[in-house]
Scaffold this motif. Structure first.
Motif, PDB file in Angstrom:
ATOM      1  N   ASP A  34      27.847  39.601  47.756  1.00 11.01           N
ATOM      2  CA  ASP A  34      27.077  38.640  46.963  1.00 11.01           C
ATOM      3  C   ASP A  34      27.488  38.694  45.492  1.00 11.01           C
ATOM      4  OD1 ASP A  34      25.696  37.795  49.186  1.00 11.01           O
ATOM      5  OD2 ASP A  34      23.989  39.128  48.861  1.00 11.01           O
ATOM      6  N   TYR A  35      27.719  39.890  44.995  1.00 12.59           N
ATOM      7  CA  TYR A  35      28.151  40.052  43.604  1.00 12.59           C
ATOM      8  C   TYR A  35      29.524  39.396  43.404  1.00 12.59           C
ATOM      9  CZ  TYR A  35      28.932  42.546  39.131  1.00 12.59           C
ATOM     10  OH  TYR A  35      29.165  42.864  37.806  1.00 12.59           O
ATOM     11  N   GLN A  36      30.452  39.681  44.339  1.00 10.23           N
ATOM     12  CA  GLN A  36      31.807  39.117  44.234  1.00 10.23           C
ATOM     13  C   GLN A  36      31.770  37.595  44.349  1.00 10.23           C
ATOM     14  OE1 GLN A  36      33.624  41.407  43.248  1.00 10.23           O
ATOM     15  NE2 GLN A  36      33.953  43.127  44.617  1.00 10.23           N
ATOM     16  N   SER A  37      30.971  37.090  45.278  1.00 14.10           N
ATOM     17  CA  SER A  37      30.883  35.638  45.477  1.00 14.10           C
ATOM     18  C   SER A  37      30.296  34.939  44.253  1.00 14.10           C
ATOM     19  CB  SER A  37      30.032  35.311  46.707  1.00 14.10           C
ATOM     20  OG  SER A  37      30.623  35.810  47.883  1.00 14.10           O
ATOM     21  N   ALA A  38      29.336  35.613  43.597  1.00 11.98           N
ATOM     22  CA  ALA A  38      28.726  35.030  42.406  1.00 11.98           C
ATOM     23  C   ALA A  38      29.758  34.830  41.305  1.00 11.98           C
ATOM     24  CB  ALA A  38      27.588  35.922  41.906  1.00 11.98           C
ATOM     25  N   ILE A  39      30.677  35.786  41.169  1.00 15.31           N
ATOM     26  CA  ILE A  39      31.747  35.642  40.178  1.00 15.31           C
ATOM     27  C   ILE A  39      32.722  34.560  40.604  1.00 15.31           C
ATOM     28  CG2 ILE A  39      33.738  36.783  39.125  1.00 15.31           C
ATOM     29  CD1 ILE A  39      32.165  39.377  39.142  1.00 15.31           C
ATOM     30  N   ARG A  40      33.153  34.617  41.861  1.00 14.81           N
ATOM     31  CA  ARG A  40      34.158  33.661  42.336  1.00 14.81           C
ATOM     32  C   ARG A  40      33.661  32.228  42.224  1.00 14.81           C
ATOM     33  NH1 ARG A  40      36.768  33.798  48.358  1.00 14.81           N
ATOM     34  NH2 ARG A  40      34.613  33.311  48.915  1.00 14.81           N
ATOM     35  N   SER A  41      32.392  31.993  42.577  1.00 19.05           N
ATOM     36  CA  SER A  41      31.866  30.625  42.536  1.00 19.05           C
ATOM     37  C   SER A  41      31.708  30.117  41.113  1.00 19.05           C
ATOM     38  CB  SER A  41      30.515  30.563  43.249  1.00 19.05           C
ATOM     39  OG  SER A  41      29.549  31.348  42.574  1.00 19.05           O
ATOM     40  N   GLY A  42      31.666  31.046  40.144  1.00 18.20           N
ATOM     41  CA  GLY A  42      31.488  30.626  38.762  1.00 18.20           C
ATOM     42  C   GLY A  42      32.776  30.455  37.990  1.00 18.20           C
ATOM     43  N   LEU A  43      33.915  30.807  38.606  1.00 18.00           N
ATOM     44  CA  LEU A  43      35.192  30.676  37.915  1.00 18.00           C
ATOM     45  C   LEU A  43      35.586  29.208  37.829  1.00 18.00           C
ATOM     46  CD1 LEU A  43      37.221  33.646  39.438  1.00 18.00           C
ATOM     47  CD2 LEU A  43      36.116  33.543  37.209  1.00 18.00           C
ATOM     48  N   THR A  44      35.959  28.798  36.649  1.00 11.16           N
ATOM     49  CA  THR A  44      36.371  27.412  36.428  1.00 11.16           C
ATOM     50  C   THR A  44      37.794  27.389  35.911  1.00 11.16           C
ATOM     51  OG1 THR A  44      35.513  27.458  34.161  1.00 11.16           O
ATOM     52  CG2 THR A  44      34.020  26.688  35.899  1.00 11.16           C
ATOM     53  N   GLN A  45      38.354  26.215  35.835  1.00 10.05           N
ATOM     54  CA  GLN A  45      39.702  26.048  35.289  1.00 10.05           C
ATOM     55  C   GLN A  45      39.629  25.336  33.939  1.00 10.05           C
ATOM     56  OE1 GLN A  45      42.339  27.437  36.596  1.00 10.05           O
ATOM     57  NE2 GLN A  45      41.138  28.214  38.337  1.00 10.05           N
ATOM     58  N   PRO A  46      40.292  25.821  32.888  1.00 15.89           N
ATOM     59  CA  PRO A  46      41.078  27.052  32.921  1.00 15.89           C
ATOM     60  C   PRO A  46      40.170  28.278  33.017  1.00 15.89           C
ATOM     61  CG  PRO A  46      40.957  26.223  30.694  1.00 15.89           C
ATOM     62  CD  PRO A  46      40.310  25.180  31.560  1.00 15.89           C
ATOM     63  N   SER A  47      40.567  29.244  33.814  1.00 16.30           N
ATOM     64  CA  SER A  47      39.730  30.393  34.102  1.00 16.30           C
ATOM     65  C   SER A  47      39.768  31.418  32.980  1.00 16.30           C
ATOM     66  CB  SER A  47      40.197  31.054  35.403  1.00 16.30           C
ATOM     67  OG  SER A  47      39.534  32.279  35.607  1.00 16.30           O
ATOM     68  N   LYS A  48      38.604  32.023  32.709  1.00 18.74           N
ATOM     69  CA  LYS A  48      38.557  33.146  31.786  1.00 18.74           C
ATOM     70  C   LYS A  48      39.015  34.431  32.469  1.00 18.74           C
ATOM     71  CE  LYS A  48      34.895  31.329  28.818  1.00 18.74           C
ATOM     72  NZ  LYS A  48      35.794  31.118  27.672  1.00 18.74           N
ATOM     73  N   GLY A  49      39.169  34.353  33.793  1.00 13.59           N
ATOM     74  CA  GLY A  49      39.655  35.504  34.528  1.00 13.59           C
ATOM     75  C   GLY A  49      38.551  36.477  34.885  1.00 13.59           C
TER      76      GLY A  49
END
Length: 355
Positions: free
Chosen positions: A114-129
């Motif tokens: 859940d923690y990993q998914s929360a980060i992945r779903s919030g990544l946008t382009q251009p990504s802050k990484g």
């Protein structure tokens, strides 16, 4: 950049806020959102997770602005959710985009899905990484399995969008030269290090409790700094030189204490070249804070004091010794010591040729 790992308590965020701009430019803090405070008298949390994170974001904007920082929620209970069911990290990532903050989420190999998914779903382009925070055991696993590529694929990142922080926490650093050699040999088995956006080695040799120190003045070795210097000295010209990180003037483990039962002692923590000058006084609950004037006076008269113009923290020490600044409270002395420490590390890095 220097990467201090800070738990965002009052003394630490005031220390950051009060740094001069030219010092702030070399600081990339890794901010650990502190756990919810427990009200021992009421037998419940003082705030809910919504209030806790809303205040964190508000205070971060006020104290650090839009400067870059890593933000880690590993101290928050993984079962907690916002009132609307949102994962706390998803809330933070959303607020980052909303306020256009330059915050990079921190994760680790053992964080739940859940923690990993929360980060992945919030990544946008251009990504802050993403910042991957590794323990020494994580490093051993990575070098055996070489699964850093799997981590990058999961987040759909390029290698240059990944920051690595090897957090040694608080090991036995001795013998330092041998520890540095073993660390170098192990890291050579992770060739991706040369291509990541940033690479930091962090750790701390600060005592885990002031209770284990005797009264008066003592000096404790900054073993994590000595390890870092040894590590850098052993690198070849073509190898990646890491950034330095530490826990400032704190131990990595944050104790949860019932302050009704604690009688904390006065202490002045002052970073020097290879160690910390620590003056431990008597407990402030029964004896008050006026003792800080004589504690500061002894430091100012010593060979270790770097002068009132060195940092805002140093200026406060001098003024307190003269009686023109108040003796404050324990949070004041945390910002004073942390502010001086960050400034000292920036100068140490420059003298080492890191900056």
């Amino acid at each position: 950049m220097y990467v201090p790992i800070l738990k965002w308590r009052q003394g630490e965020y005031l220390a950051l806020e009060r740094l001069p701009r030219d010092v702030k430019n070399y600081v990339l803090p890794l901010i650990e959102v502190p756990p919810l405070e427990w009200d021992f008298e009421e037998g419940k949390y003082a705030k809910d997770i919504d209030e806790h994170l809303e205040r964190f974001i508000s205070r971060l904007i006020k104290k650090w602005g839009k400067r870059k920082a890593f933000v880690d929620l590993h101290l928050i209970d993984p079962s907690f959710r916002m009132t609307d069911g949102t994962h706390p990290m998803k809330y933070v990532v959303t607020e980052v985009h909303k306020h256009k903050l330059d915050l990079i989420p921190v994760t680790g190999l053992s964080r739940d899905i859940d923690y990993q998914s929360a980060i992945r779903s919030g990544l946008t382009q251009p990504s802050k990484g993403v910042c991957l925070r590794l323990s020494i055991n994580d490093l051993l696993k990575l070098t055996k399995m070489n699964n850093l590529d799997a981590f990058i694929r999961y987040f759909s990142l390029g290698i240059n969008e990944l920051d690595l922080v090897l957090d040694l926490e608080a090991p036995d650093f001795n013998p330092v030269e041998q520890f540095a050699r073993l660390l170098r040999d192990q890291l050579r088995n992770l060739p991706q290090i040369k291509d990541v956006r940033s690479f930091t080695i962090a750790g701390s040799a600060f005592p885990n409790s002031m209770g284990q120190l005797s009264l008066g003045i003592q000096t404790i070795e900054r073993a994590e700094w000595n390890l870092f210097r040894q590590y850098c000295n052993q690198l070849t010209a073509t190898e990646r030189r890491p950034q330095f990180g530490d826990y400032a003037i704190s131990h990595p483990i944050l104790p949860q204490l019932d302050m009704r039962l604690i009688k904390p002692a006065a202490s002045l923590r002052y970073t020097i070249d290879d160690g910390w000058y620590i003056h431990k006084g008597i407990n402030v609950r029964d004896n008050g804070l006026s003792q800080y004037q004589s504690i500061c006076s002894k430091l100012v008269k010593s060979q270790h004091y770097l002068g009132e113009s060195y940092s805002p923290g140093d200026k406060y020490i001098k003024e307190c010794s003269e009686g023109t600044a108040t003796t404050g409270n324990l949070s004041v002395w945390r910002w004073v010591g942390t502010n001086h420490h960050i400034t000292k590390v920036i100068h140490d890095n420059a003298n080492l040729g890191v900056l």
